[in-house]
Enzyme design. Structure first.
Site, PDB file in Angstrom:
ATOM      1  N   GLU A   1     -14.358  24.909  -1.949  1.00 34.08           N
ATOM      2  CA  GLU A   1     -13.640  24.127  -2.677  1.00 34.08           C
ATOM      3  C   GLU A   1     -12.813  23.145  -2.679  1.00 34.08           C
ATOM      4  O   GLU A   1     -12.647  22.231  -3.423  1.00 34.08           O
ATOM      5  CB  GLU A   1     -11.776  25.079  -1.351  1.00 34.08           C
ATOM      6  CG  GLU A   1     -11.826  25.738  -1.764  1.00 34.08           C
ATOM      7  CD  GLU A   1     -11.357  26.912  -2.500  1.00 34.08           C
ATOM      8  OE1 GLU A   1     -11.183  25.738  -3.244  1.00 34.08           O
ATOM      9  OE2 GLU A   1     -11.254  27.923  -3.528  1.00 34.08           O
TER      10      GLU A   1
ATOM     11  N   TYR B   1      -2.953  22.791  -1.412  1.00 34.66           N
ATOM     12  CA  TYR B   1      -4.042  23.585  -2.644  1.00 34.66           C
ATOM     13  C   TYR B   1      -4.756  24.330  -1.277  1.00 34.66           C
ATOM     14  O   TYR B   1      -4.722  25.423  -1.529  1.00 34.66           O
ATOM     15  CB  TYR B   1      -5.107  23.210  -3.355  1.00 34.66           C
ATOM     16  CG  TYR B   1      -5.215  23.942  -4.303  1.00 34.66           C
ATOM     17  CD1 TYR B   1      -5.209  25.880  -4.487  1.00 34.66           C
ATOM     18  CD2 TYR B   1      -6.519  23.925  -3.861  1.00 34.66           C
ATOM     19  CE1 TYR B   1      -6.898  26.128  -4.794  1.00 34.66           C
ATOM     20  CE2 TYR B   1      -7.729  24.670  -4.451  1.00 34.66           C
ATOM     21  CZ  TYR B   1      -7.680  25.555  -5.187  1.00 34.66           C
ATOM     22  OH  TYR B   1      -8.979  26.730  -5.155  1.00 34.66           O
TER      23      TYR B   1
ATOM     24  N   ASP C   1      -4.457  27.260  -8.490  1.00 34.32           N
ATOM     25  CA  ASP C   1      -5.468  25.598  -9.185  1.00 34.32           C
ATOM     26  C   ASP C   1      -5.442  25.727 -10.811  1.00 34.32           C
ATOM     27  O   ASP C   1      -4.031  27.044 -10.836  1.00 34.32           O
ATOM     28  CB  ASP C   1      -6.926  26.003  -9.389  1.00 34.32           C
ATOM     29  CG  ASP C   1      -7.846  27.648  -9.813  1.00 34.32           C
ATOM     30  OD1 ASP C   1      -6.545  28.376 -10.374  1.00 34.32           O
ATOM     31  OD2 ASP C   1      -8.666  27.173  -9.775  1.00 34.32           O
TER      32      ASP C   1
ATOM     33  N   CYS D   1      -8.872  37.052 -25.574  1.00 37.26           N
ATOM     34  CA  CYS D   1      -7.996  38.197 -24.628  1.00 37.26           C
ATOM     35  C   CYS D   1      -8.643  39.529 -25.552  1.00 37.26           C
ATOM     36  O   CYS D   1      -8.096  40.653 -24.514  1.00 37.26           O
ATOM     37  CB  CYS D   1      -6.868  37.759 -25.970  1.00 37.26           C
ATOM     38  SG  CYS D   1      -5.221  36.386 -25.660  1.00 37.26           S
TER      39      CYS D   1
ATOM     40  N   CYS E   1       0.643  40.935 -22.024  1.00 38.04           N
ATOM     41  CA  CYS E   1       1.040  39.014 -21.612  1.00 38.04           C
ATOM     42  C   CYS E   1       2.116  38.444 -23.095  1.00 38.04           C
ATOM     43  O   CYS E   1       2.300  38.501 -24.077  1.00 38.04           O
ATOM     44  CB  CYS E   1      -0.745  38.539 -22.181  1.00 38.04           C
ATOM     45  SG  CYS E   1      -0.562  36.991 -22.646  1.00 38.04           S
TER      46      CYS E   1
END
Length: 325
Positions: A70, A153, A171, A233, A242
């Site tokens: 991370e 985070y 994020d 997509c 969406c």
């Protein structure tokens, strides 16, 4: 970018995220109720099939491996992180191993990942974990947040990905997925907003294991499919839901998106100065640093910044080295 080991995500029937509470009828809310339930299974099923096999996602990585990843993955692509991560974990498989060495060794091992203060922060976190928690990365979010160099985070990511806890992990990739799929805009704001945090909490499954899987899955979807440019997509498991796609993909009309420059900046000069110090394995004279950049004012400013940030130690007689303490 990390993920917990793969639990079953077939949680109880009430595992959907709670709806955002509606305002009293006397004052109708401008914000509609939101539920993540229709999104959870498609995204998690997609993740189960398409998630990348990354070393910090394997059970043997442990919480420390997740934490290291991370730190390294912040503003840095996976391809650049992988070799440095492997070398780092081979040398320092536990926080105590890193804490036992000088901070400068962390900076040296960081190599050319960029933003080297992350190396100092990770060293500081390792020292605190060794002193406060017996060398084991804590699972509690508050204890993680209390470690030096750990922000909201990273604390949420480690608690979720390493320990399977229920936290909203926001994020850039996740924020983009939520902006498009739920809010109907192409890009999220430049900085994370309170509204985004509220939305992320509303979308979070109630079941802890499912929530941890959802956090990792939505992040991977943003990294591989719902990308900043040239989104795919046709490969998206929630394309039919969406809001942005159903609205015809309206173009971004908010503040200009921030771009990152490097050439000619103080960041570039700092990187060149640090490269000399990393390769020297000892103190170097001012003259050796002077050769890396032609403009003396900018070079001096960059070096002063490195000293101020604790990344470089000035010594007597114009010598410099990576920090020993």
């Amino acid at each position: 970018m990390t993920a917990p080991t793969k639990p079953s995500h077939n949680g109880p029937t009430d595992s959907a995220a709670p709806s955002v509470p509606a305002a009293p009828s006397a004052a109708p809310s401008a914000e509609p109720a939101v539920s993540g339930e229709p999104l959870h299974s498609p995204v998690i099923d997609w993740f189960d099939e398409h998630a990348r096999d990354l070393p910090w996602r394997r059970p043997e990585a442990g919480a420390w491996g997740v934490m290291v990843s991370e730190f390294m993955l912040q503003q840095t692509p996976v391809s650049r992180v992988l070799p440095v991560y492997e070398q780092w974990m081979a040398r320092w498989p536990r926080p105590a191993d890193l804490a036992a060495e000088a901070p400068g060794e962390a900076v040296r091992a960081w190599g050319r990942l960029g933003y080297p203060r992350r190396a100092l922060r990770l060293h500081g976190a390792a020292a605190a974990i060794t002193e406060r928690h017996g060398g084991d990365v804590p699972a509690d979010h508050a204890q993680l947040l209390a470690l030096p160099g750990i922000g909201e985070y990273t604390a949420a990511a480690v608690a979720s990905f390493a320990h399977g806890r229920r936290h909203a992990v926001l994020d850039t990739n996740v924020r983009r997925v939520f902006a498009r799929a739920v809010t109907g805009v192409q890009y999220p704001p430049n900085a994370t907003t309170a509204a985004e945090r509220k939305l992320a909490r509303a979308l979070l499954p109630e079941d802890e294991a499912t929530a941890a899987r959802w956090a990792a899955a939505s992040m991977e979807l943003g990294a591989l499919v719902c990308t900043a440019k040239n989104e795919s997509c046709h490969r998206c498991p929630i394309a039919g839901q969406c809001a942005w796609r159903l609205a015809g993909k309206p173009a971004h009309d908010g503040p200009p998106r921030r771009g990152q420059t490097y050439a000619g900046t103080d960041r570039q000069v700092r990187g060149r100065l640090l490269a000399v110090l990393r390769e020297a394995h000892g103190a170097v004279p001012q003259a050796a640093l002077d050769r890396v950049w032609h403009e003396p004012v900018q070079r001096a400013r960059a070096l002063d910044g490195l000293v101020s940030d604790g990344l470089v130690e000035p010594l007597a007689d114009g010598m410099y080295r990576l920090p020993l303490s």
